[in-house]
Design a protein around this motif. Structure first.
Motif, PDB file in Angstrom:
ATOM      1  N   CYS A 156       0.773  -1.177  -0.181  1.00 47.71           N
ATOM      2  CA  CYS A 156       0.161  -0.024   0.015  1.00 47.71           C
ATOM      3  C   CYS A 156       0.721   1.121  -0.116  1.00 47.71           C
ATOM      4  O   CYS A 156       1.741   1.542   0.935  1.00 47.71           O
ATOM      5  CB  CYS A 156      -0.849  -0.087   1.007  1.00 47.71           C
ATOM      6  N   CYS A 213      -2.572  -5.032   1.288  1.00 49.66           N
ATOM      7  CA  CYS A 213      -2.416  -4.978   2.929  1.00 49.66           C
ATOM      8  C   CYS A 213      -2.333  -6.358   3.261  1.00 49.66           C
ATOM      9  O   CYS A 213      -3.148  -6.960   3.801  1.00 49.66           O
ATOM     10  CB  CYS A 213      -3.593  -4.321   3.549  1.00 49.66           C
ATOM     11  N   LEU A 257       0.309  -7.135   9.066  1.00 50.28           N
ATOM     12  CA  LEU A 257       0.615  -5.622   8.717  1.00 50.28           C
ATOM     13  C   LEU A 257       1.636  -5.007   9.614  1.00 50.28           C
ATOM     14  O   LEU A 257       1.580  -5.046  10.736  1.00 50.28           O
ATOM     15  CB  LEU A 257      -0.714  -5.202   9.113  1.00 50.28           C
ATOM     16  N   MET A 288       2.793   0.142   7.405  1.00 50.41           N
ATOM     17  CA  MET A 288       1.594   0.146   6.500  1.00 50.41           C
ATOM     18  C   MET A 288       0.273   1.313   7.306  1.00 50.41           C
ATOM     19  O   MET A 288      -0.838   1.420   6.771  1.00 50.41           O
ATOM     20  CB  MET A 288       0.585  -1.154   6.641  1.00 50.41           C
ATOM     21  N   PRO A 341      -1.399   0.821  10.066  1.00 45.03           N
ATOM     22  CA  PRO A 341      -2.694   0.147  10.152  1.00 45.03           C
ATOM     23  C   PRO A 341      -3.400   0.664  11.451  1.00 45.03           C
ATOM     24  O   PRO A 341      -2.668   0.984  12.443  1.00 45.03           O
ATOM     25  CB  PRO A 341      -2.472  -1.383  10.295  1.00 45.03           C
ATOM     26  N   SER A 390      -6.983  -8.143   9.684  1.00 51.84           N
ATOM     27  CA  SER A 390      -5.979  -8.999   8.666  1.00 51.84           C
ATOM     28  C   SER A 390      -5.689 -10.122   9.489  1.00 51.84           C
ATOM     29  O   SER A 390      -5.917 -11.342   8.576  1.00 51.84           O
ATOM     30  CB  SER A 390      -4.838  -7.842   8.834  1.00 51.84           C
ATOM     31  N   CYS A 437      -6.406  -0.523   1.259  1.00 52.61           N
ATOM     32  CA  CYS A 437      -5.170   0.537   1.116  1.00 52.61           C
ATOM     33  C   CYS A 437      -6.010   2.000   0.671  1.00 52.61           C
ATOM     34  O   CYS A 437      -6.651   2.146  -0.244  1.00 52.61           O
ATOM     35  CB  CYS A 437      -4.225   0.357   0.192  1.00 52.61           C
ATOM     36  N   CYS A 463      -3.483   1.081   5.584  1.00 49.67           N
ATOM     37  CA  CYS A 463      -4.402   0.015   5.676  1.00 49.67           C
ATOM     38  C   CYS A 463      -5.353   0.057   6.834  1.00 49.67           C
ATOM     39  O   CYS A 463      -5.053   0.044   7.901  1.00 49.67           O
ATOM     40  CB  CYS A 463      -3.454  -1.393   5.932  1.00 49.67           C
TER      41      CYS A 463
END
Length: 390
Positions: free
Chosen positions: A288, A321, A325, A329, A331, A339, A355, A389
């Motif tokens: 991403c 993603c 992660l 990223m 997140p 995830s 993303c 993400c």
């Protein structure tokens, strides 16, 4: 209409791209089954104008008139070369409008047509800008006896009685050196707020008196007028407002524009611009990240009324993603949990995180409206500052 221009019209529907699924066929048909390219263009432009809060595009002026230097300087103060806001606290409200005097009379009575101000705009500050001319050498005898003058600005209550106390209301007054020249700015917010309809707007009256209270001849203390002087020195009303618009227009119900483009759509990308192709929903192992997405107002057909910028980089987010992660990223906790659930197949129908932009910046437009007034407007959430993400 060319494919290149269609891509330009669609940019706002793509900057928020993530892992959205292809919409239902009925939705696609509702928006894109129109065979006439002119109707497609009309619909796309309509949606684009909604984002910019404009009902109808101003007529193309092709910059015949020069914008007031004050507005150009203000734009350069609040925005960078691409129009991106330097500091969101620099501008009071999100709209600044400039208006020129419509009377052009020899007397110091000024009238400004504010009909383009919408009802939902909250008036924050209003200013009268007058350019004081350099005194004539022939008036040196007067200047030896007087060094200051008092300039007063009144709201006209009754234009038939504006020379009497009952016909006007004092708004602002100050002492100004007689020998000075340049811009003088007066607060007139109280009057503009009182002009809740066009009939109540009877203009502004400016008087000049010496320290003894005697009115000064207008041939001695002169202000530039719209009739006799260059437009760069015209009397001007500057209005700071806020229209209450925050965030972008909801895209609910709109089709996935990127998915609608054909796989082999011919398009030659310009420098620093992203070629937009059909999204397959799979980004492979590309993580991403943010990608360029240049918006060219000339391609859209708006260069005739937009003064600055000529275009800007909206950017868009694209990439996978994958589990696990990492912090790179960016997140959210929710994305991390999603995830994990997706990787362990603990629940059906749970996709991997998307993303998407996690930081958005505003941009500023400087443009002519239909009355040839110059407007500076700030629009929130127009540039993807970073991606993560979610």
């Amino acid at each position: 209409m060319s494919n290149k221009k269609m891509l330009g019209l669609m940019f706002l529907f793509i900057i928020m791209e993530g892992c959205t699924s292809r919409p239902a066929e009925s939705m696609e048909k509702n928006f894109f089954s129109v065979e006439d390219p002119g109707e497609v263009r009309s619909e796309a432009l309509k949606r684009l104008l909604e984002v910019f809060g404009i009902e109808d595009p101003p007529h193309s002026l092709h910059h015949v008139k020069q914008p007031p230097q004050y507005m150009v300087d203000l734009y350069n103060t609040v925005a960078d070369a691409d129009g991106v806001t330097k500091d969101p606290d620099l501008l009071e409200g999100n709209t600044v409008r400039s208006f020129f005097d419509k009377i052009h009379s020899d007397q110091m009575h000024f009238l400004f047509n504010l009909s383009t101000v919408t009802k939902n705009e909250k008036i924050l500050t209003a200013e009268l800008h007058l350019f004081k001319m350099k005194p004539r050498p022939s008036e040196q005898a007067y200047f030896k006896r007087h060094h200051f003058c008092q300039i007063s600005v009144y709201q006209v209550l009754d234009k038939n009685k504006m020379q009497s106390a009952q016909g006007k209301k004092l708004l602002s007054s100050r002492l100004v050196p007689i020998h000075s020249s340049g811009w003088e700015v007066f607060s007139i917010t109280q009057a503009v707020r009182a002009w809740n309809d066009e009939s109540s707007n009877q203009g502004l009256l400016v008087t000049v008196r010496n320290l003894g209270g005697t009115q000064v001849d207008s041939n001695i203390i002169r202000f530039a007028s719209g009739r006799d002087h260059h437009e760069s020195k015209q009397p001007m009303l500057v209005l700071f407002t806020d229209d209450g618009r925050r965030g972008i227009v909801s895209l609910n119900g709109l089709p996935d524009m990127q998915a609608m483009l054909l796989p082999n759509e011919p398009h030659v990308p310009a420098p620093n611009r992203t070629r937009i192709t059909r999204s397959s929903g799979e980004d492979g192992h590309v993580p991403c990240q943010r990608h360029p997405l240049y918006v060219d107002f000339e391609e859209i057909g708006w260069s005739g009324w937009i003064i600055s910028p000529r275009g800007y980089n909206a950017y868009h987010c694209k990439g996978s993603c994958p589990f696990p992660l990492g912090q790179n990223m960016r997140p959210t906790n929710h994305a991390t949990v999603q995830s994990i659930i997706n990787a362990l197949k603990l629940s059906k129908g749970v996709n991997s995180p998307c993303c998407v932009p996690d930081k958005l910046f505003s941009i500023n437009l400087l443009y002519f409206d239909d009355d040839e007034n110059v407007v500076l407007k700030q629009y929130d959430d127009m540039v993807a500052g970073s991606c993560g993400c979610h």
